[in-house]
Design an enzyme around this catalytic site. Structure first.
Site, PDB file in Angstrom:
ATOM      1  N   ASP A   1       9.326  -4.458 -12.762  1.00 24.41           N
ATOM      2  CA  ASP A   1       8.468  -3.816 -11.764  1.00 24.41           C
ATOM      3  C   ASP A   1       8.309  -2.339 -12.136  1.00 24.41           C
ATOM      4  OD1 ASP A   1       7.297  -2.683  -9.477  1.00 24.41           O
ATOM      5  OD2 ASP A   1       8.272  -4.125  -8.142  1.00 24.41           O
TER       6      ASP A   1
ATOM      7  N   GLY B   1       0.829  -1.208   0.000  1.00 29.95           N
ATOM      8  CA  GLY B   1       0.000   0.000   0.000  1.00 29.95           C
ATOM      9  C   GLY B   1       0.861   1.255   0.000  1.00 29.95           C
TER      10      GLY B   1
ATOM     11  N   SER C   1       6.727  -4.410  -1.410  1.00 28.70           N
ATOM     12  CA  SER C   1       6.281  -3.084  -1.815  1.00 28.70           C
ATOM     13  C   SER C   1       6.344  -2.157  -0.593  1.00 28.70           C
ATOM     14  CB  SER C   1       4.874  -3.171  -2.424  1.00 28.70           C
ATOM     15  OG  SER C   1       4.530  -1.989  -3.085  1.00 28.70           O
ATOM     16  N   TRP C   2       5.233  -1.523  -0.204  1.00 27.53           N
ATOM     17  CA  TRP C   2       5.253  -0.736   1.037  1.00 27.53           C
ATOM     18  C   TRP C   2       5.653  -1.619   2.212  1.00 27.53           C
ATOM     19  CZ3 TRP C   2       5.671   3.276   4.002  1.00 27.53           C
ATOM     20  CH2 TRP C   2       5.125   3.285   5.293  1.00 27.53           C
TER      21      TRP C   2
ATOM     22  N   HIS D   1       5.550  -6.396 -10.651  1.00 29.68           N
ATOM     23  CA  HIS D   1       5.441  -5.994  -9.247  1.00 29.68           C
ATOM     24  C   HIS D   1       4.702  -7.026  -8.406  1.00 29.68           C
ATOM     25  CE1 HIS D   1       5.282  -3.309  -5.827  1.00 29.68           C
ATOM     26  NE2 HIS D   1       3.974  -3.510  -5.737  1.00 29.68           N
TER      27      HIS D   1
END
Length: 313
Positions: free
Chosen positions: A264, A40, A107-108, A292
């Protein structure tokens, strides 16, 4: 991926007067603890997140961060910073009587994993990080302003449609004003555009099923977009632009695996490469057929392979 399983424990941890976070445990109650940090910001966890880990060996802990998933209040941006999330992890670790855990994030979630490890290196057995993101201004500009737009010009044109041309010099700020404003239609339009842009850019081949689900889950996309935009507009509340990369000496001793998709679009490969050079003793896997999303097969397989190697730490 391992078979889907049900949690043996779920709960809500009150972490402030305002926020309570959802957490769950599955797998082996006495096993090697691993905490899964979702992406996120704002995306929450899913049942699929349990299946990266061998349930016979791992004690699998999932957390919905503040304002996300089943945590309450939904989409709340007050008292919601990176440092609050780090403190929440510590509160949960202590509540669950865990001395050290394996930290897994993509990711986050990779941002959170690195920040948490740098803040509490003595509590991390190992780091498994995928889709590396450090929230530097160049990374934010790449995805939201100029960069990914060169690869997906058609999708980007749709993404910025809710924003008048006079405000498109600052896409992040323009979305933030609408997502946190009082115009409900503007919120829905921005949540829809945010979700479509994310899905269009996440995989090597566009996930048509996920695109088709956006309208049915539009309120959820508004929630995700609001939290994510809150963090993006505030540069994840980091003290300096290069805070994460400039502090990697603190985690050099921690066994680490870095996994990143060559293609990505959301998290530029340059960042993973720079982290790899700063942590030369860490495993580095650049997946040639990966974007990604962990649903790209090469990423999925490598992540399971890596979690298997850390089973008995």
């Amino acid at each position: 991926m391992y078979p889907d399983i049900e949690p043996f424990s779920t709960g809500m941890l009150k972490v402030s007067e305002l926020h309570s976070i959802y957490y769950e445990e599955s797998g082996n109650k006495d096993g090697n603890p691993v905490v899964f940090l979702h992406g996120g910001p704002g995306w929450g966890t899913t049942t699929r997140d349990r299946t990266f880990f061998d349930p016979k060996v791992y004690r699998i802990i999932l957390i919905d961060q503040r304002g996300t998933g089943k945590s309450t209040p939904a989409a709340e941006i007050r008292e919601n910073t990176t440092w609050d999330l780090v403190n929440d992890m510590e509160q949960l670790r202590q509540k669950l009587n865990i001395d050290k855990w394996v930290v897994f994030g993509g990711s986050w979630g990779s941002t959170m994993a690195l920040i948490y490890a740098e803040a509490h290196p003595d509590r991390v057995k190992a780091l498994i990080i995928r889709g590396i993101y450090t929230f530097r201004r160049r990374e934010l500009a790449w995805f939201y302003q100029d960069g990914a737009s060169f690869v997906f010009p058609d999708a980007y044109e749709e993404f910025v449609k809710p924003i008048p041309e006079t405000e498109r010099y600052d896409i992040i700020g323009a979305f933030y004003r609408r997502l946190t404003g009082n115009d409900e239609k503007a919120k829905l339009d921005c949540g829809r555009a945010w979700g479509i842009w994310a899905i269009m850019t996440a995989r090597l081949y566009i996930d048509q099923h996920a695109l088709g689900q956006i309208e049915q889950n539009l309120e959820s996309w508004v929630q995700k977009a609001t939290i994510e935009c809150h963090y993006v507009v505030n540069s994840a509340f980091l003290k300096t632009d290069d805070q994460i990369l400039s502090n990697v000496d603190k985690i050099r001793h921690i066994p680490t695996s870095i996994i990143h998709g060559r293609y990505d679009i959301i998290c530029p490969t340059e960042t993973a490469w720079q982290l790899h050079k700063l942590l030369p003793d860490a495993e580095f896997h650049l997946i040639p057929d990966g974007g990604h999303s962990t649903k790209d097969k090469g990423l999925e397989e490598k992540l399971v392979e890596v979690t298997d190697r850390y089973k008995y730490l």
